[in-house]
Design a protein around this motif. Structure first.
Motif, PDB file in Angstrom:
ATOM      1  N   ALA A 166       0.830  -1.199   0.000  1.00  0.00           N
ATOM      2  CA  ALA A 166       0.000   0.000   0.000  1.00  0.00           C
ATOM      3  C   ALA A 166       0.868   1.254   0.000  1.00  0.00           C
ATOM      4  O   ALA A 166       0.605   2.207  -0.734  1.00  0.00           O
ATOM      5  N   ILE A 167       1.918   1.226   0.822  1.00  0.00           N
ATOM      6  CA  ILE A 167       2.782   2.406   0.894  1.00  0.00           C
ATOM      7  C   ILE A 167       3.472   2.635  -0.441  1.00  0.00           C
ATOM      8  O   ILE A 167       3.533   3.750  -0.948  1.00  0.00           O
ATOM      9  N   ALA A 206       2.377   1.878  -3.285  1.00  0.00           N
ATOM     10  CA  ALA A 206       1.425   2.372  -4.264  1.00  0.00           C
ATOM     11  C   ALA A 206       1.066   3.831  -4.024  1.00  0.00           C
ATOM     12  O   ALA A 206       0.870   4.594  -4.965  1.00  0.00           O
ATOM     13  N   ILE A 207       0.996   4.194  -2.764  1.00  0.00           N
ATOM     14  CA  ILE A 207       0.519   5.553  -2.442  1.00  0.00           C
ATOM     15  C   ILE A 207       1.642   6.573  -2.494  1.00  0.00           C
ATOM     16  O   ILE A 207       1.424   7.744  -2.819  1.00  0.00           O
ATOM     17  N   ALA A 208       2.870   6.130  -2.209  1.00  0.00           N
ATOM     18  CA  ALA A 208       3.982   7.065  -2.071  1.00  0.00           C
ATOM     19  C   ALA A 208       4.118   8.058  -3.235  1.00  0.00           C
ATOM     20  O   ALA A 208       4.257   9.264  -2.991  1.00  0.00           O
ATOM     21  N   PHE A 231       1.936   9.316  -5.173  1.00  0.00           N
ATOM     22  CA  PHE A 231       0.888  10.329  -5.111  1.00  0.00           C
ATOM     23  C   PHE A 231       1.193  11.354  -4.012  1.00  0.00           C
ATOM     24  O   PHE A 231       1.033  12.560  -4.199  1.00  0.00           O
ATOM     25  N   VAL A 232       1.619  10.824  -2.875  1.00  0.00           N
ATOM     26  CA  VAL A 232       1.948  11.721  -1.762  1.00  0.00           C
ATOM     27  C   VAL A 232       3.094  12.640  -2.166  1.00  0.00           C
ATOM     28  O   VAL A 232       3.041  13.859  -1.961  1.00  0.00           O
ATOM     29  N   TYR A 233       4.095  12.041  -2.800  1.00  0.00           N
ATOM     30  CA  TYR A 233       5.247  12.839  -3.235  1.00  0.00           C
ATOM     31  C   TYR A 233       4.807  13.904  -4.234  1.00  0.00           C
ATOM     32  O   TYR A 233       5.182  15.081  -4.129  1.00  0.00           O
ATOM     33  N   LEU A 265      -1.928  15.448 -10.879  1.00  0.00           N
ATOM     34  CA  LEU A 265      -2.867  15.136  -9.805  1.00  0.00           C
ATOM     35  C   LEU A 265      -4.288  15.485 -10.229  1.00  0.00           C
ATOM     36  O   LEU A 265      -5.228  14.725  -9.971  1.00  0.00           O
ATOM     37  N   LEU A 272      -9.560   8.423  -9.719  1.00  0.00           N
ATOM     38  CA  LEU A 272      -9.570   7.926  -8.339  1.00  0.00           C
ATOM     39  C   LEU A 272     -10.975   7.982  -7.768  1.00  0.00           C
ATOM     40  O   LEU A 272     -11.442   7.022  -7.143  1.00  0.00           O
ATOM     41  N   GLN A 323     -16.008   0.764  -6.782  1.00  0.00           N
ATOM     42  CA  GLN A 323     -15.006  -0.229  -6.411  1.00  0.00           C
ATOM     43  C   GLN A 323     -15.484  -1.659  -6.643  1.00  0.00           C
ATOM     44  O   GLN A 323     -14.788  -2.478  -7.218  1.00  0.00           O
TER      45      GLN A 323
END
Lengths: 375, 283, 79
Positions: free
Chosen positions: B26-27, B29-31, B33-35, B254, B261, B268
């Motif tokens: 999960a991290i 995959a998300i990293a 986007f966060v960055y 984004l 998203l 889902q």
């Protein structure tokens, strides 16, 4: 009224290279309000026959007439026939009400409130009034079955076609639905054709049963007729459970012989054997074999019991004469042990004789016998 | 197949292990986007300048604003919306009709047509893009929405998916409807279409993703900035200046990813079903 | 015949850039999809969740109007 006549119905599948005759020259006259069972092993053409009546298949030749009018040039929806499918074919996205009302909405121009009234009446008859707003996925197998029946009933057709409607239910539900279906058919008085491969259903439910094999009609008569007076070896073996024992025997001068046993046929039996017959098949039902014979008598066979299955009300005994397995269904209360030798006897009036090549019954039954009246 | 995975019955160390693996995934995959988000709110000098700070002390939305005012981003979004709406709707309509015909229809050449559908799978769309471009020129569809949509709509995948799904619907449903007096169109509309809802939802999602993310074909067929869908606009924008404005690129990315998203979160369940359907494993 | 061809040619050219203020391609797409959805939502009682489809259909019609009234902005020359 609405008697259904099927004349010389023939249905061939396939192309020039390979053809399969599904139904071969089938003729049935079904009276108004009659409950007729089409029964036979799988692939015998019973479902094809039903689909030809419904209009889902076009017969290769022959005719299907309802109340004297040919159905063949009519669309399935104009034939005044309703069908219940084996898997019920309930639309999963509609409620029970929607499913039952669908054919009225599609096929008729009845007003909304008339449709509602008919569906509610049918639901009441089938005791599913409180389930009308549920979807098939929320219903049990038995309830789905009722909705499927309801869908047929609301159309108020002249003929019901039921294609193995009970095969998806568990054994207990099946036997109660059997009685209920019969009662329902009595109440509605609609001509019904019921397809099954289960001989118990055939024996218990129908007014008359039509036994099919390989597309050909083997016998059409009341259940008891088919049981007591089978036309041929196939019917004899198909009807009744456990099924009839057959012994291939040679015949010379009043004596039947299969190399292991000799049977001195009494005159009552000899009358049925045409002259110049040398080979025939003897059939005897398991429940007709007598196990309390006197060992010294003529025609008594001593057999060794291999397996015993006590059923409570009767006992099933497995034995053999020569290579041929023999099943005996004994109502005697005396306990028989496995491995013991007992004397058995075939009562001549219960014996069936068949031609060995054609399988036809050698007994000439008079069809107007009192048995034919028994329903 | 229906064996449910029962977490509680497992020994605790395995539960921990499972969670560690899932959380790592999960991290990962998300990293990005966060960055991307953290970078997009940094003032320009901080983005590549030292010292690298993960979280800026002076957040700003300037990149979003400059990007939007200097480029017709709103128009690109509208273009993408028009394209996806049209492509998804037309695909559902045509693919379900074609799938129905190929699965349940009885007509001469049915097998041949299905072979053609399968055959078009083999040819990668990139290989035929130039001839297709020429063809589009013949009918005047260069620089039009229709020209962009047609490639997505005509992808054989949808016909195949719907056909396979309809094959699994028993014929007796159609026969029951026919006996009830429904004609072929009514059967399609009232029986086939609602019963295929899950397949339709899956198809809609896939077509949405294809169209929303389509880059190469729109790039070829469209040469005016007013007709760009978002990916093309972004792609060209990136290489535009020698000095890439990273803040703006990430802000725009984004903004582009956001609708997908949101759609994914909303749909889902249908999405999962769709994936399962495509894999041939029915839920 | 010629008239039909001309009408067809005009209709097909609507999504083009030369005619795109207002964005007629968008108007056509959104109107068609919107009407389609609304039609399905009223005609097909067999589907569930038809009210959502209806709302979506009306949203599409709104989008058609939005496309028609889309504000004109000068394009950056570089692109």
């Amino acid at each position: 009224m609405a008697e259904l006549e099927i004349t010389n119905l023939r249905k061939v599948f396939g192309d020039e290279d390979e053809t399969i005759v599904a139904v071969d020259d089938l003729s049935l006259d079904i009276e108004d309000g009659e409950f007729v069972i089409l029964v036979g092993p799988s692939g015998c053409g019973k479902s094809t026959t039903l689909r030809c009546i419904a209009g889902l298949e076009e017969p290769t030749s022959g005719d299907v007439r309802l109340a004297g009018q040919s159905l063949l040039d009519k669309r399935p929806s104009n034939r005044d026939i309703a069908m219940v499918f084996q898997n019920y074919a309930l639309y999963p996205h509609m409620t029970a009400f929607g499913n039952m009302a669908f054919s009225l909405e599609m096929g008729t121009d009845l007003p909304r409130d008339e449709i509602r009234r008919r569906v509610e009446d049918a639901a009441e008859l089938l005791e599913i009034s409180e389930l009308l707003e549920q979807r098939p996925g929320e219903l049990s197998g038995g309830q789905q079955q009722r909705v499927a029946l309801g869908r047929a009933i609301v159309r108020e057709p002249e003929v019901f076609l039921l294609d193995e409607p009970l095969s998806n239910l568990d054994a207990k539900l099946r036997s109660s639905m059997r009685a209920e279906l019969q009662e329902l058919q009595n109440q509605l008085g609609v001509t019904t054709i019921y397809v099954t491969h289960d001989q118990t259903e055939a024996m218990t439910m129908g007014d008359r049963i039509a036994i099919l094999n390989q597309g050909k009609l083997q016998q059409f008569g009341t259940p008891l007729e088919c049981y007591h007076e089978p036309n041929n070896q196939f019917v004899a073996g198909f009807i009744g459970s456990p099924s009839m024992n057959f012994l291939e025997m040679a015949y010379t001068d009043g004596v039947l012989d299969n190399g292991h046993v000799q049977y001195h046929a009494p005159q009552s039996l000899l009358d049925h054997i045409p002259p110049n017959t040398s080979n025939l098949v003897v059939g005897i039902r398991p429940e007709h074999i007598e196990t309390n014979a006197d060992p010294g008598d003529q025609n008594v066979i001593n057999v060794v019991i291999e397996v015993v299955e006590p059923m409570g009300d009767r006992t099933i005994l497995y034995t053999s004469i020569g290579e041929e397995p023999i099943i005996i269904s004994s109502a005697e209360e005396e306990i028989i042990e496995e491995g013991s030798e007992i004397p058995i006897h075939f009562p001549p009036d219960k014996m069936h004789l068949f031609d060995r090549t054609s399988g036809e019954s050698l007994r000439a039954y008079e069809r107007a016998s009192p048995l034919a009246e028994v329903k | 197949m229906a064996a449910r995975f029962n977490l509680e019955s497992l020994p605790s160390w395995r539960i921990v292990a499972i969670h560690v693996i899932l959380m790592t995934a999960a991290i990962l995959a998300i990293a990005p986007f966060v960055y991307a988000f953290l970078t997009s709110i940094k003032p320009s000098p901080e983005i590549l300048g030292a010292p690298l700070q993960p979280i800026t002390p002076n957040p700003t939305i300037e990149h979003y604003i400059t990007f939007w005012t200097e480029h017709p981003f709103d128009r690109w979004v509208l273009n993408s919306l028009i394209l996806t709406t049209g492509a998804v709707f037309a695909s559902l309509l045509l693919d379900s009709l074609a799938g129905f015909a190929l699965a349940k229809g009885e007509f001469r050449g049915r097998y041949g047509i299905f072979l053609l559908v399968i055959g078009t799978f083999i040819i990668p769309p990139q290989a035929i893009m130039v001839p297709l471009f020429v063809q589009m020129g013949w009918i005047g569809w260069q620089n039009t929405y229709w020209g962009i949509m047609i490639l997505i709509i005509s992808a054989p995948f949808g016909v195949f998916l719907m056909r396979q799904f309809y094959l699994s619907i028993s014929d007796s449903y159609l026969e029951a409807a026919r006996m009830a007096g429904a004609n072929t169109f009514q059967i399609y509309f009232k029986i086939i279409l609602p019963m295929g809802k899950s397949a339709l939802a899956a198809l809609a999602i896939f077509k949405f993703i294809f169209m929303w993310g389509a880059f190469l074909w729109p790039l070829i067929i469209v040469d005016s900035g007013a007709m760009f869908p978002i990916p093309v606009g972004l792609g060209l924008f990136e290489g535009q200046y020698g000095d890439t404005p990273w803040g703006q690129v990430l802000a725009a990315s984004l903004l582009t990813a956001a609708p997908v998203l949101v759609a994914y979160i909303l749909a889902q369940e249908a999405f999962m079903k769709g994936i399962a359907l495509q894999g041939g494993v029915k839920g | 015949m010629t008239a039909a061809v001309l009408v067809a040619a005009y209709l097909l050219s609507l999504g083009e850039q030369g005619h795109n203020e207002p964005i007629l391609g968008g108007v056509i797409t959104f109107t068609a999809v919107g009407l389609g959805l609304i039609w399905i939502s009223y005609v097909n009682r067999e589907f569930t969740g038809m009210s959502k489809v209806r709302i979506l259909g009306f949203m599409m019609l709104v989008m058609a109007v939005v496309s028609y009234l889309w504000p004109h902005r000068p394009w950056p020359t570089a692109v």
